[in-house]
Design an enzyme around this catalytic site. Structure first.
Site, short mmCIF file in Angstrom:
data_model
loop_
_atom_site.label_atom_id
_atom_site.label_comp_id
_atom_site.label_asym_id
_atom_site.label_seq_id
_atom_site.Cartn_x
_atom_site.Cartn_y
_atom_site.Cartn_z
N GLU A 144 10.16 -4.95 4.87
CA GLU A 144 10.99 -4.96 3.67
C GLU A 144 12.46 -5.12 4.06
O GLU A 144 13.30 -4.25 3.90
CB GLU A 144 10.78 -3.68 2.86
CG GLU A 144 11.39 -3.73 1.46
CD GLU A 144 10.91 -4.91 0.64
OE1 GLU A 144 11.45 -6.02 0.81
OE2 GLU A 144 9.98 -4.76 -0.18
N GLY A 186 0.83 -1.20 0.00
CA GLY A 186 0.00 0.00 0.00
C GLY A 186 0.86 1.24 0.00
O GLY A 186 2.06 1.18 0.27
N LYS A 196 0.44 0.14 7.33
CA LYS A 196 1.19 -1.13 7.38
C LYS A 196 2.07 -1.21 8.63
O LYS A 196 2.03 -2.20 9.37
CB LYS A 196 2.06 -1.27 6.11
CG LYS A 196 1.27 -1.16 4.81
CD LYS A 196 2.14 -1.36 3.59
CE LYS A 196 3.20 -0.29 3.41
NZ LYS A 196 2.64 1.05 3.14
#
Length: 584
Positions: A507, A378, A384
């Site tokens: 990530e 997103g 998130k």
């Protein structure tokens, strides 16, 4: 509403840290009483020396008096040693206890507290304010008590020596107390303000040093010098107001005291001339009067120190009273010994207290099966990272619930919950210490062999063994001696070492070059099977290797499915894929 304990003096609140050391307090008080008594007794030897030695002309009496004087002086030296040692011990011990108590309390506060309070100011309270308190407990309090004893004893001996003259001194006591009360309150208020300004200076220094590369990259040195000078000058101005108030208080007290002393000497001198008083008695009276005057002056100065300490202690007590919004529930529900990692997110909503008008998470529903993997995709601000914070129970949801193996995580001890979760952030945290220290952070009881195995799995061994001291290389503050990719691999090794049931990866490969990314991706793929894995994804390689993808926007779940399904059915996902994933 203010409670009685909150209205009480901060110094009285700090006494809870002194009470455990009754034995040391007793020894310090015994030494204080002993030295005060010896000091008062020395004056009697002065009177004997004057009357029996100088005035009577007796060498034998003089010799006896001098020997007694020396013996008393030696006893005074031993008493002073004991007083200084035990009082200083108390100051250092209590300061250490307060620092530990404040730090222990801070570690349990919810992360939101540190978003609302400047870290540099908190550090100043733990260091500067506790040092000021140590000075008061280890020095000023001793001086105050000693001079209070000398004041009381001196007044008693003044009455014994000459009651008429003593009345001259006592008349001025109310005049002395007035300025102490009047200026003492102002000094305390200014002291609190001074400590706040000093904390602001420290916070600005810490921020500038931590971001020194940005400061220099933008040639911001001149502007920072000017802003820092403004902070320093403001702190100086407030401190000067405090010094001025203390100076006026001390000057008034000393003037009044010595004015009374001058009047007393005049009256006493007339008594000696008329024969109503001996020279030795007048000498002893003058010494006692000077002792009383000096004691009052010393106490007035110490009161200023006590007011400064009250301001510092008030700031420390505020830290200790800060309540964490995340607490261990009562009753607590224990997680099963073998946590599966099944997550259910039901109608979850969350609003930050600093941004009440906007929901960071809005009625979110997600089911993540144990051992499966989910990518969160997103735009920035979609919620998130906030979801990660809620899963770790850094915050509690405004509405809804998160269930782990069917148990609401609000009913679980946060320590128990987090023991089963490992987090690898996009900007990994490194701590001052060695490579071993930073990897072992994931599991403090891990052996060196386990640490090296975790590093090997994270493909970090190669660069670690090229460092000057290999596994024992010092990384500097926040791992400043490592590249971004190296930090990331150490953070992944830390997570691998913890061996959790739930992996949260923000990530985790974003800071790596292509070759390192491939290696770490392989390590993560080996680590993921059998664990519930949630990944905040920005790269195509990441989303193609997960079971499902959840697309979030403005805190809402707008789509979920596989990569191919979302490319066909979600315009937002397709746009993000074209903008973000294709860029790598």
């Amino acid at each position: 509403m203010t409670t009685p304990s909150q209205r009480s003096s901060p110094l009285l609140q700090a006494l809870q840290f002194v009470r455990p050391y009754t034995r040391q307090i007793a020894l310090a008080l015994l030494a204080l009483v002993f030295t005060a008594a010896i000091t008062l007794g020395l004056v009697q030897y002065v009177r004997i020396i004057v009357d029996s030695g100088f005035v009577a002309g007796s060498s034998q009496s003089l010799r006896t008096a001098v020997i007694g004087f020396v013996v008393v002086a030696v006893l005074q030296a031993f008493g002073t040693f004991a007083r200084f040692y035990w009082v200083s011990w108390l100051g250092e011990r209590v300061t250490a206890d307060i620092r530990k108590a404040v730090f222990d309390h801070l570690l349990n506060l919810h992360p939101g507290y540190f978003e609302e309070n400047i870290s540099g100011e908190i550090q100043s309270r733990i260091t500067t304010d506790t040092t000021l308190l140590q000075t008061v407990i280890g020095s000023s309090a001793s001086i105050a008590l000693r001079n209070l004893l000398l004041l009381i004893g001196g007044v008693i001996f003044l009455f014994i020596t000459n009651p008429r003259l003593t009345s001259v001194v006592l008349i001025c006591i109310p005049l002395v107390i007035g300025p102490i009360v009047l200026f003492g309150r102002r000094v305390r208020k200014l002291s609190r303000h001074t400590q706040d300004e000093i904390a602001g200076v420290g916070a600005y220094v810490g921020e500038s040093i931590q971001q020194i590369k940005t400061v220099q990259a933008y040639n911001h040195q001149s502007a920072d010098r000017q802003r820092f000078a403004e902070h320093v000058e403001k702190a100086f101005s407030v401190a000067l107001s405090q010094v001025r108030a203390r100076s006026i208080m001390i000057a008034l007290v000393m003037t009044l005291v010595f004015a009374a002393l001058a009047a007393m000497i005049w009256v006493g001198g007339q008594d000696v001339i008329s024969g109503r008083m001996s020279a030795g008695e007048l000498t002893a009276f003058v010494v006692y009067a000077v002792m009383v005057a000096s004691a009052v002056g010393a106490i007035s100065q110490v009161i200023g120190d006590l007011q400064r300490a009250a301001g510092a202690t008030e700031r420390l007590m505020e830290l200790l009273k800060a309540q964490s919004r995340i607490s261990t529930p009562d009753p607590v529900i224990a997680l099963p010994a073998d946590v599966r990692g099944d997550l259910s997110i039901n109608n979850l909503s969350f609003v930050y207290s600093t941004r009440p008008e906007h929901a960071a998470i809005d009625a979110l529903n997600l089911q993540i099966a144990a051992g499966s993997s989910l990518a969160l995709v997103g735009p920035s601000g979609a919620g998130k990272s906030t979801l990660f914070d809620l899963l770790l129970r850094f915050y509690d949801p405004t509405h809804g619930e998160i269930l782990l193996d069917g148990i609401n995580i609000k009913s679980v001890d946060p320590l128990d919950l987090r023991a089963h979760i490992a987090l690898v952030s996009q900007q990994p945290a490194m701590f001052t210490g060695t490579v071993m220290d930073n990897i072992r952070y994931g599991r403090p009881d891990a052996s060196d062999e386990e640490i090296k195995a975790a590093a090997q799995a994270a493909f970090a061994t190669e660069f670690i063994e090229r460092l000057p001291d290999t596994w024992h290389s010092f990384l500097g503050e926040a791992g400043i001696r490592l590249s971004g990719g190296q930090k990331q691999r150490l953070a992944i090794a830390r997570a691998i070492l913890k061996d959790p049931r739930i992996l949260l990866l923000d990530e985790a490969t974003s800071a790596l070059d292509a070759e390192s990314e491939q290696k770490v991706q392989q390590a993560i793929e080996k680590l993921m099977p059998g664990r519930t894995t949630i990944i905040i994804a920005h790269r195509l390689a990441t989303v193609r290797n997960v079971d499902r993808i959840a697309v979030m926007d403005n805190g809402k779940l707008v789509a979920h499915g596989t990569h191919d399904e979302l490319m066909a059915g979600s315009a937002l996902y397709a746009r993000l894929a074209n903008l973000q994933f294709s860029a790598h």
